[in-house]
Write an enzyme that holds these catalytic residues in place. Structure first.
Site, PDB file in Angstrom:
ATOM      1  N   THR A 200     -42.122 -37.008 -18.540  1.00  0.00           N
ATOM      2  CA  THR A 200     -41.513 -35.491 -18.825  1.00  0.00           C
ATOM      3  C   THR A 200     -41.281 -35.196 -20.131  1.00  0.00           C
ATOM      4  O   THR A 200     -41.099 -36.473 -20.927  1.00  0.00           O
ATOM      5  CB  THR A 200     -39.908 -35.486 -18.131  1.00  0.00           C
ATOM      6  OG1 THR A 200     -40.045 -35.237 -16.822  1.00  0.00           O
ATOM      7  CG2 THR A 200     -39.437 -34.292 -18.438  1.00  0.00           C
ATOM      8  N   ARG A 228     -41.194 -28.889  -4.399  1.00  0.00           N
ATOM      9  CA  ARG A 228     -39.979 -29.436  -4.766  1.00  0.00           C
ATOM     10  C   ARG A 228     -39.887 -29.078  -6.083  1.00  0.00           C
ATOM     11  O   ARG A 228     -40.738 -29.004  -6.947  1.00  0.00           O
ATOM     12  CB  ARG A 228     -39.914 -31.003  -4.600  1.00  0.00           C
ATOM     13  CG  ARG A 228     -38.764 -31.746  -5.299  1.00  0.00           C
ATOM     14  CD  ARG A 228     -39.196 -32.209  -6.679  1.00  0.00           C
ATOM     15  NE  ARG A 228     -37.932 -33.138  -7.391  1.00  0.00           N
ATOM     16  CZ  ARG A 228     -38.144 -33.417  -8.356  1.00  0.00           C
ATOM     17  NH1 ARG A 228     -38.857 -33.060  -9.497  1.00  0.00           N
ATOM     18  NH2 ARG A 228     -37.197 -34.195  -8.866  1.00  0.00           N
ATOM     19  N   GLY A 230     -37.436 -29.640  -9.734  1.00  0.00           N
ATOM     20  CA  GLY A 230     -36.746 -30.710 -10.375  1.00  0.00           C
ATOM     21  C   GLY A 230     -35.715 -30.118 -11.255  1.00  0.00           C
ATOM     22  O   GLY A 230     -35.328 -28.892 -10.914  1.00  0.00           O
ATOM     23  N   ASP A 231     -34.918 -30.989 -12.113  1.00  0.00           N
ATOM     24  CA  ASP A 231     -33.984 -30.300 -12.945  1.00  0.00           C
ATOM     25  C   ASP A 231     -34.460 -29.449 -14.182  1.00  0.00           C
ATOM     26  O   ASP A 231     -33.867 -28.628 -14.741  1.00  0.00           O
ATOM     27  CB  ASP A 231     -33.029 -31.481 -13.475  1.00  0.00           C
ATOM     28  CG  ASP A 231     -33.960 -32.509 -14.074  1.00  0.00           C
ATOM     29  OD1 ASP A 231     -35.023 -33.113 -13.506  1.00  0.00           O
ATOM     30  OD2 ASP A 231     -33.373 -33.119 -15.237  1.00  0.00           O
ATOM     31  N   THR A 251     -34.378 -35.990 -19.041  1.00  0.00           N
ATOM     32  CA  THR A 251     -35.295 -36.789 -18.198  1.00  0.00           C
ATOM     33  C   THR A 251     -34.875 -37.723 -17.351  1.00  0.00           C
ATOM     34  O   THR A 251     -33.579 -38.307 -17.635  1.00  0.00           O
ATOM     35  CB  THR A 251     -36.508 -37.037 -19.208  1.00  0.00           C
ATOM     36  OG1 THR A 251     -37.272 -37.691 -18.090  1.00  0.00           O
ATOM     37  CG2 THR A 251     -36.031 -38.233 -20.244  1.00  0.00           C
ATOM     38  N   GLY A 252     -35.358 -37.615 -16.242  1.00  0.00           N
ATOM     39  CA  GLY A 252     -34.943 -38.767 -15.130  1.00  0.00           C
ATOM     40  C   GLY A 252     -34.871 -38.159 -13.947  1.00  0.00           C
ATOM     41  O   GLY A 252     -35.447 -37.109 -13.504  1.00  0.00           O
ATOM     42  N   GLY A 254     -34.211 -35.864 -11.187  1.00  0.00           N
ATOM     43  CA  GLY A 254     -33.966 -34.614 -11.161  1.00  0.00           C
ATOM     44  C   GLY A 254     -32.809 -34.162 -10.360  1.00  0.00           C
ATOM     45  O   GLY A 254     -32.024 -33.595 -10.711  1.00  0.00           O
TER      46      GLY A 254
HETATM   47  N1  ASP Z   1     -36.462 -34.871 -14.449  1.00  0.00           N
HETATM   48  C1  ASP Z   1     -38.006 -34.836 -13.790  1.00  0.00           C
HETATM   49  C2  ASP Z   1     -37.718 -34.240 -12.284  1.00  0.00           C
HETATM   50  O1  ASP Z   1     -36.827 -34.728 -11.688  1.00  0.00           O
HETATM   51  C3  ASP Z   1     -38.480 -35.949 -13.796  1.00  0.00           C
HETATM   52  C4  ASP Z   1     -38.569 -36.882 -15.148  1.00  0.00           C
HETATM   53  O2  ASP Z   1     -37.947 -36.639 -16.092  1.00  0.00           O
HETATM   54  O3  ASP Z   1     -39.097 -37.829 -15.068  1.00  0.00           O
HETATM   55  O4  ASP Z   1     -38.783 -33.439 -11.903  1.00  0.00           O
END
Ligand code: ASP
Length: 341
Positions: A200, A228, A230-231, A251-252, A254
């Site tokens: 991301t 779906r 995400g965040d 990032t992470g 979500g």
């Molecule tokens: N946060 C992103 C999501 O969940 C993915 C990521 O940051 O790697 O879509």
């Protein structure tokens, strides 16, 4: 002599911290910019020298483009949009070209952007054919009466406003197609292959006018369920900016970042709880998220230009620069601070 020694020790201590803490009385720098290319299992041992250098060069190019804008009196919003567009076009990252496939073999992009001066914001979700989703998010903010548009509605709006529309195959790169085929053949239905999620992209900036801005863009989680979100496109979860406190891009994993409203939690801790950016990030990223087994990280800049790059994974692609300072580029964590695989 003793004073010089104290000064050296103080400089060393400040240098060792992952976030800076400048008292609010100090004049903010003319500009500051931090960018990320995702957090996850990013380890020196898994990288070839070429990969390591490609990531560094790519981060440096994006950082430099943003820096040029800010240096020449441009706005934090322009810097954030341009940096993220560049990273979206770069197939190394999971945003725009090179993004991950969902379980049906499509790529669905999420992006959002926010301005700290008036907390105006824009976001798009699950879009499939907009070349630069971050520019669509910005248009939603600036030229629609809404904050969040998804799928065909967002795509039609972007086309109407003259953004570049591409065939979905434009985003697909072999590396991600192979990963998709491999997961399809080996994974039980609808399970996220956890631990590999990274790529991301995001940026936060403070400009010469004292305005903060933040933006984030992603293809989401590899092999995610179709539809779906995400965040990343959720204001308050993956992105937030408020001139009274800070600008954040996350990032992470979500689902956790949405449930914990991570980006806004940092802002709230600073604004209402009187915490510094460093304290807020430490508690949210290294305690709350770690306690929930949620891997990820954030980049942030507070209103006086303190920079924070906090992550609980083995690495996070990241880079930063401030007026009058040398740029910083980092990929890996100090092994002592990485808590999540
Ligand atoms: N946060 C992103 C999501 O969940 C993915 C990521 O940051 O790697 O879509």
């Amino acid at each position: 002599m003793r004073n010089t020694l104290y000064l050296l020790v103080a400089i060393l201590i400040i240098g060792l911290q992952s976030c800076e803490t400048t008292p609010e009385t100090i004049t903010p720098p003319a500009y500051a910019l931090v960018i990320h290319g995702g957090a996850g299992v990013i380890k020196a041992a898994n990288m070839t020298a070429e990969m390591d250098s490609s990531y560094r060069v790519s981060l440096a190019e994006a950082l430099d483009a943003g820096k040029n804008i800010l240096e020449n009196g441009g706005t934090s919003l322009d810097a954030v949009s341009v940096v993220i567009s560049i990273l979206e076009d770069n197939p190394l990252f999971n945003a725009g070209r090179g993004a991950v496939f969902n379980e049906q073999g499509f790529i669905e992009h999420d992006a959002s952007i926010m301005l700290g001066s008036d907390r105006n914001a824009g976001a798009v979700g699950a879009v499939r054919n907009i070349k630069n989703p971050i520019l669509a998010a910005r248009l939603v903010m600036e030229e629609s009466k809404h904050v969040f548009l998804v799928r065909e509605g967002a795509e039609q709006f972007a086309a109407l406003k003259g953004l570049q529309i591409v065939d979905p195959s434009w985003f697909m790169v072999n590396k991600q197609r192979e990963k998709y085929e491999q997961t399809k053949n080996t994974q039980p239905e609808r399970e996220f292959p956890l631990g590999e999620k990274h790529g991301t992209v995001g940026a936060v900036a403070l400009d010469n006018f004292g305005n903060l801005a933040a933006g984030t863009s992603t293809g989401g989680m590899h092999f995610k369920q179709s539809g779906r979100l995400g965040d990343t496109p959720v204001i308050g979860a993956g992105t937030y900016a408020d001139n009274e406190s800070c600008a954040v891009s996350a990032t992470g994993h979500g689902e956790f970042f949405i449930r914990y409203a991570v980006a806004h939690d940092l802002v709230a801790r600073m604004k209402y709880g009187g915490q510094s950016l460093e304290e807020a990030a430490e508690q949210v990223v290294m305690q709350e998220l770690v306690n929930s087994d949620a891997g990820g990280g954030i980049i942030a800049i507070d209103k006086v230009g303190n920079i924070c790059m906090k992550f609980n994974t083995p690495g996070m692609f990241r880079a930063s620069v401030k007026a009058g300072e040398e740029p910083y580029i980092g990929l890996y964590a100090d092994p002592k601070t990485a808590k999540k695989e």
